[in-house]
Design an enzyme around this catalytic site. Structure first.
Site, PDB file in Angstrom:
ATOM      1  N   PHE A  60       0.839  -1.198   0.000  1.00 38.27           N
ATOM      2  CA  PHE A  60       0.000   0.000   0.000  1.00 38.27           C
ATOM      3  C   PHE A  60       0.872   1.244   0.000  1.00 38.27           C
ATOM      4  O   PHE A  60       1.829   1.343   0.779  1.00 38.27           O
ATOM      5  CB  PHE A  60      -0.886   0.049   1.256  1.00 38.27           C
ATOM      6  CG  PHE A  60      -1.896  -1.054   1.364  1.00 38.27           C
ATOM      7  CD1 PHE A  60      -3.175  -0.902   0.844  1.00 38.27           C
ATOM      8  CD2 PHE A  60      -1.577  -2.242   2.000  1.00 38.27           C
ATOM      9  CE1 PHE A  60      -4.113  -1.905   0.950  1.00 38.27           C
ATOM     10  CE2 PHE A  60      -2.511  -3.255   2.115  1.00 38.27           C
ATOM     11  CZ  PHE A  60      -3.787  -3.094   1.590  1.00 38.27           C
ATOM     12  N   ASP A  61       0.526   2.180  -0.857  1.00 34.83           N
ATOM     13  CA  ASP A  61       1.082   3.516  -0.697  1.00 34.83           C
ATOM     14  C   ASP A  61       0.437   4.135   0.538  1.00 34.83           C
ATOM     15  O   ASP A  61      -0.663   3.733   0.937  1.00 34.83           O
ATOM     16  CB  ASP A  61       0.772   4.355  -1.937  1.00 34.83           C
ATOM     17  CG  ASP A  61       1.257   5.790  -1.788  1.00 34.83           C
ATOM     18  OD1 ASP A  61       2.419   5.982  -1.408  1.00 34.83           O
ATOM     19  OD2 ASP A  61       0.454   6.705  -2.038  1.00 34.83           O
ATOM     20  N   LYS A  62       1.108   5.092   1.153  1.00 37.61           N
ATOM     21  CA  LYS A  62       0.551   5.700   2.367  1.00 37.61           C
ATOM     22  C   LYS A  62      -0.399   6.840   2.037  1.00 37.61           C
ATOM     23  O   LYS A  62      -1.609   6.744   2.260  1.00 37.61           O
ATOM     24  CB  LYS A  62       1.671   6.203   3.284  1.00 37.61           C
ATOM     25  CG  LYS A  62       1.141   6.875   4.566  1.00 37.61           C
ATOM     26  CD  LYS A  62       2.261   7.333   5.461  1.00 37.61           C
ATOM     27  CE  LYS A  62       2.881   8.625   4.978  1.00 37.61           C
ATOM     28  NZ  LYS A  62       1.972   9.793   5.110  1.00 37.61           N
ATOM     29  N   VAL A  92      -1.303  -1.025  -4.326  1.00 44.74           N
ATOM     30  CA  VAL A  92      -2.433  -0.112  -4.230  1.00 44.74           C
ATOM     31  C   VAL A  92      -1.887   1.302  -4.065  1.00 44.74           C
ATOM     32  O   VAL A  92      -1.167   1.591  -3.109  1.00 44.74           O
ATOM     33  CB  VAL A  92      -3.346  -0.464  -3.034  1.00 44.74           C
ATOM     34  CG1 VAL A  92      -4.611   0.397  -3.064  1.00 44.74           C
ATOM     35  CG2 VAL A  92      -3.707  -1.936  -3.042  1.00 44.74           C
TER      36      VAL A  92
END
Length: 670
Positions: A359-361, A561
């Protein structure tokens, strides 16, 4: 994209199953084929009844009825066979006609009629069932109204949506569907965006603060002012300024991409195509050999011919041909109804095999709307000077951190005037430079200073940065000319749905979930702890994210994502790239394999669950279709008649189609 399937958007195999996907029209419209098939059945039943129950009746009457059954049952089959032969393809339709002609040659008119009746009925019901899945897609395109009320000076003119131009002012009354994409310039309302984004609750909308700025810088428009064609207005009247023509709206793109997804072959589909290319010639050779069984076996040619025709029918891989496309189309249509765009069979199948997710933050696990928490000027600088320089430069950028500094910094400055900066230049993943008062301004991560020709920070500045970093802040250092002015600390807010979505994914068996971020390690760890992740990799440049995904892919199927823009390289490297909040974002729609149209992370468990259910149904369909062929071929060799073979064969075709259509009713298990 890298990997076996990445963005192969050619219409590969669009016609490969043309015989199984025609929408036959005619005097009865789309149901013409079904009426012809039923007419064939009536003629068959009446002819058979007269033949068996009225022994004294003239033989030509039942024969005439059987011929009628042949004509009605074979009408569309002949058409499809001719089309296939024109394309030099020898498919199931041709095999069925050969078998029916063989039955007639043997004088088995009733069985030949039964063959064509069941085959035509099977195809008609198959087309009807497949049409349901297609209509679920086409219904999306029908959501947008056909006309719009456009303001022309003091007048309001009703105009076809096809004639709308970018910049037109459109008046939308309460409870009406919106005719175009755009931004709100007048009025407040709430809008049901479910048709496009899948959001279950209406979203509040208000006018943009500066229409002129919104017109020139679309990136400055917040989601609270953006609207989409096909969505439903609430109780407030609004005016919107259009930003796209009717053919380029988000809804139109979704419909187009979902429709194109039907032609994108999945790995299973490619396997079945290869299987059929080998299997069909083998069936033809076997049929030819069985025609001469009378030479070896003591039986008349008539019996050998009948057996060969029965095997020809039994071995035709009709159910196999439709098993995967029907499931893929149903799965893609179901996802689209939930506000999820899946670009074909390959990502739909691959997503179900995912066992690791990165996941990107910012904007994915967090709201993407960070707030200023700390303004720390360095020695000899006051906070006002620091903020004035930072706001002047960051006003020119559309990065979420820049927007936060410009917004919150302006609030802190109050009525203090801010100068105008110029010549903004982005240093990807690091920061920006600009010109102010004839000097260069650098604003960016502390890591930017001391690399690529940028002079390093002094010892006291590094100490201040280190103290703030321990608190998990995202830091932006400001330098004006040769003076280091200070550091601004920001903190993003985790999405409320993030922890619940991650818990669901963990329950579903996703073995590993990692947050990868360009922010420093402490900030990444702080957010990861709040959303329930145990792994967080910070301080990653875009190229480092790509390397991280490559490392994860060495032992797992990985989904990435992100927001579809700055995470595009990493998403391209992953097994499946998933874009968050893709509605209105051309880059996200083009980049990702899967696009969650709304900013709703809870759609991710739903999408993975749907993919797994699709994979399960495809396996079931393959088992049924191959199992029936494996049973029927030896059974017909050893004496099973054409009638029972046809019933089982066509029954299996209908079974796999209706099994696939169960996906249209898929619901996430709670």
């Amino acid at each position: 994209m890298s990997g076996d399937h990445k963005h192969d958007h050619k219409h590969e195999g669009a016609d490969d199953h043309a015989g199984h996907a025609h929408n036959h029209g005619g005097i009865f419209g789309a149901n013409t084929e079904l009426f012809f098939a039923l007419g064939s059945g009536v003629a068959l039943v009446v002819g058979f009844a007269l033949q068996k129950l009225v022994p004294d009746i003239s033989g030509w009457i039942p024969l005439a009825l059987f011929l009628c059954a042949y004509a009605l049952g074979g009408f569309f089959t002949v058409g499809e066979a001719v089309e296939n032969l024109k394309r030099r393809r020898f498919e199931i339709d041709t095999l069925m006609l050969v078998a029916a002609a063989g039955a007639a040659a043997l004088g088995h008119w009733a069985e030949g009629s039964l063959l064509l009746f069941l085959f035509s009925l099977g195809h008609a019901l198959e087309h009807y069932a497949m049409g349901r899945a297609k209509r679920a897609i086409e219904a999306l395109g029908e959501l947008a109204p056909r006309t719009a009320r456009v303001r022309r000076g003091q007048d309001i003119v009703e105009t076809p949506v096809e004639q709308l131009e970018i910049g037109d002012l459109v008046v939308v009354r309460p409870n009406e569907r919106l005719p175009a994409d755009g931004f709100v310039v007048a009025g407040n309302t709430s809008i049901n965006q479910a048709p496009v984004t899948g959001e279950s609750m209406p979203v509040d909308k208000h006018p943009v603060a500066d229409p002129a700025e919104a017109r020139t810088r679309h990136a400055s428009i917040t989601s609270a002012s953006i609207v989409f064609a096909g969505t439903i207005n609430g109780t407030g009247a609004i005016e919107i300024e259009t930003t796209r023509k009717s053919t380029d709206t988000t809804l139109a793109k979704v419909v187009r991409m979902v429709s194109e997804a039907e032609t994108q072959k999945s790995p299973t589909q490619r396997f079945t195509d290869r299987f059929e290319r080998i299997f069909v010639p083998l069936v033809l050779v076997l049929t030819f050999v069985l025609l001469f069984a009378w030479v070896v076996v003591d039986e008349p040619f008539r019996d050998s011919f009948y057996r060969a025709m029965a095997v020809l029918v039994a071995a035709s891989p009709c159910a196999l041909a439709i098993a995967t496309p029907s499931a893929v189309l149903s799965g893609v249509a179901r996802a689209a109804r939930a506000g999820v765009l899946i670009k074909g069979g390959a990502p739909l199948e691959s997503l179900g095999a995912i066992n690791a997710i990165a996941f990107d933050k910012t904007g994915t696990l967090t709201e993407g709307r960070p707030r200023i928490t700390d303004v720390v000027p360095f020695e000899g600088v006051d906070a006002t000077e620091l903020l004035r320089v930072a706001v002047a430069v960051e006003r020119l950028s559309d990065h979420p951190l820049a927007e936060a500094i410009a917004r919150d910094g302006a609030e802190r400055l109050g009525n203090i005037a801010v100068q105008t900066a110029s010549s903004l230049h982005s240093l990807t993943g690091k920061g920006v430079t600009a010109q102010l008062d004839g000097q260069t301004v650098f604003i960016g991560k502390p890591e930017m200073f001391g690399t690529d020709g940028v002079s390093p920070l002094d010892a006291s500045a590094r100490q201040t940065v280190g103290q703030l970093r321990e608190q998990g802040r995202t830091l932006m250092v400001v330098r004006h000319g040769s003076r280091d002015l200070g550091v601004i600390g920001l903190l993003d807010t985790p999405r409320p749905a993030a922890r619940e979505a991650l818990d669901k994914l963990r329950t579903m068996g996703v073995q590993r979930m990692i947050m990868i971020s360009g922010d420093h390690q402490k900030a990444a760890e702080a957010i990861a702890a709040q959303v329930g992740l145990t792994e967080a990799w910070g301080d990653l440049m875009p190229d480092h994210k790509v390397e991280a995904i490559k490392g994860l892919r060495s032992g797992a199927n990985v989904a990435m994502v992100g927001d579809g823009v700055n995470d595009a390289p990493a998403m391209a490297t992953a097994t499946v790239g998933i874009a968050m909040g893709a509605a209105g974002s051309d880059v996200a729609l083009e980049t990702a394999d899967v696009a969650l149209m709304g900013d709703d992370l809870s759609k991710l468990p739903f999408t993975i669950g749907l993919s797994r259910q699709t994979r399960s149904i495809i396996r079931q369909n393959l088992f049924v279709s191959l199992g029936v062929v494996a049973f029927l071929v030896p059974a017909t060799i050893f004496g099973l008649g054409i009638g029972p073979a046809i019933a089982l064969h066509e029954g299996s075709t209908l079974l796999v189609v209706f099994n696939a259509l169960r996906l249209l009713a898929y619901r996430e298990r709670l």
